[in-house]
Write an enzyme that holds these catalytic residues in place. Structure first.
Site, PDB file in Angstrom:
ATOM      1  CG  HIS A 114     184.273  25.673  -6.211  1.00 40.47           C
ATOM      2  ND1 HIS A 114     183.556  26.151  -5.127  1.00 40.47           N
ATOM      3  CD2 HIS A 114     185.105  26.675  -6.591  1.00 40.47           C
ATOM      4  CE1 HIS A 114     183.943  27.387  -4.879  1.00 40.47           C
ATOM      5  NE2 HIS A 114     184.885  27.737  -5.743  1.00 40.47           N
ATOM      6  CD  GLU A 133     189.034  27.963  -5.188  1.00 41.47           C
ATOM      7  OE1 GLU A 133     189.257  29.013  -5.802  1.00 41.47           O
ATOM      8  OE2 GLU A 133     187.916  27.430  -5.132  1.00 41.47           O
TER       9      GLU A 133
HETATM   10  P1  PGA Z   1     186.782  34.387  -4.783  1.00 46.30           P
HETATM   11  O1  PGA Z   1     186.276  32.942  -5.305  1.00 46.30           O
HETATM   12  O2  PGA Z   1     187.880  34.822  -5.685  1.00 46.30           O
HETATM   13  O3  PGA Z   1     185.549  35.262  -4.872  1.00 46.30           O
HETATM   14  O4  PGA Z   1     187.227  34.181  -3.388  1.00 46.30           O
HETATM   15  C1  PGA Z   1     187.203  31.951  -5.645  1.00 46.30           C
HETATM   16  C2  PGA Z   1     186.491  30.671  -5.978  1.00 46.30           C
HETATM   17  O5  PGA Z   1     185.454  30.377  -5.375  1.00 46.30           O
HETATM   18  O6  PGA Z   1     186.930  29.920  -6.876  1.00 46.30           O
END
Ligand code: PGA
Length: 229
Positions: free
Chosen positions: A106, A155
């Site tokens: 992440h 992401e």
């Molecule tokens: P968010 O986070 O939905 O608050 O943008 C997603 C993540 O960090 O996996």
């Protein structure tokens, strides 16, 4: 199969989790057509929900949700190490006793804890060795996707926790650039909620979502699940 993955991050106390699971279970017991369809999707494995609590609460969350079919547990990271004298680490061999999935790489791990590509690859290998399915996060096309991985979550950092989810077209064009093998599931994460996931689903290119903020309330997370069926 579609995936809806809750990333609770370093949030949610025991009380919060008791409250969340109570509310979620109440919603899952509602007598409605929508709910029947959701349950059937979970039973038939066309939708899989994966909840990733902080390590100490994985077992509690699993226990409190054990009545429901199609809900799985995951971790948010795993040690690069084999079991041994590594104070504070949680190895894949420990995790497999608690859950079948782990988020790996992440962007918050990369930026706040300096996780390198080498660390991420080691974590993936540890997962595979213990039969934990890694959900590998990438920030952009420059991050390596490892061949062992069957679930990738794209992401973009500017979309995480900002309320500014990425444009559907940008997500699709990222997927095209990645040219993933057909057996790899492609998830999107970054400010998703029940009001904005339809566009990604309608485009038919996204296999699910990794959700932070909207997963912290049972109602908003359940609402997302009902949009995915
Ligand atoms: P968010 O986070 O939905 O608050 O943008 C997603 C993540 O960090 O996996």
């Amino acid at each position: 199969m579609k995936y809806l993955v809750a990333n609770w991050k370093a949030q949610m106390t025991k009380n919060d989790i008791e409250h969340w699971t109570y509310e979620f279970s109440t919603l899952m017991h509602k007598d409605s057509e929508e709910n029947r369809t959701l349950k059937s999707a979970l039973e038939k494995n066309s939708l899989r929900i994966i909840i990733c609590p902080p390590f100490p609460h994985i077992m509690l969350t699993a226990k409190l949700l054990s009545d429901h079919t199609g809900i799985y547990m995951g971790a948010q990271t795993v040690s690069t190490k084999e079991p041994g004298k590594f104070t504070g680490e949680v190895t894949a061999a420990t995790l497999i006793e608690l859950c079948g999935y782990s988020i790996i790489g992440h962007s918050e791990r990369r930026s706040h804890f300096n996780e390198s590509e080498e660390d991420i690859h080691n974590q993936i290998q540890q997962c595979i060795k213990e039969k934990i399915t890694p959900i590998q996060c990438i920030r952009n096309e420059k991050d390596t996707i490892y061949p062992e991985v069957s679930i990738v979550a794209y992401e973009p950092t500017e979309a995480i926790g900002t309320g500014e989810n990425a444009d559907v077209d940008d997500v699709i064009s990222m997927k095209q650039q990645l040219s993933l093998p057909t057996n790899v599931s492609f998830l999107y994460g970054g400010s998703t909620d029940a009001s904005n996931i339809k566009g990604y689903l309608d485009a038919g290119e996204v296999d699910g979502f990794l959700v932070g903020t909207a997963s912290l309330k049972a109602e908003s997370f359940y609402a997302m699940a009902t949009k995915m069926i």
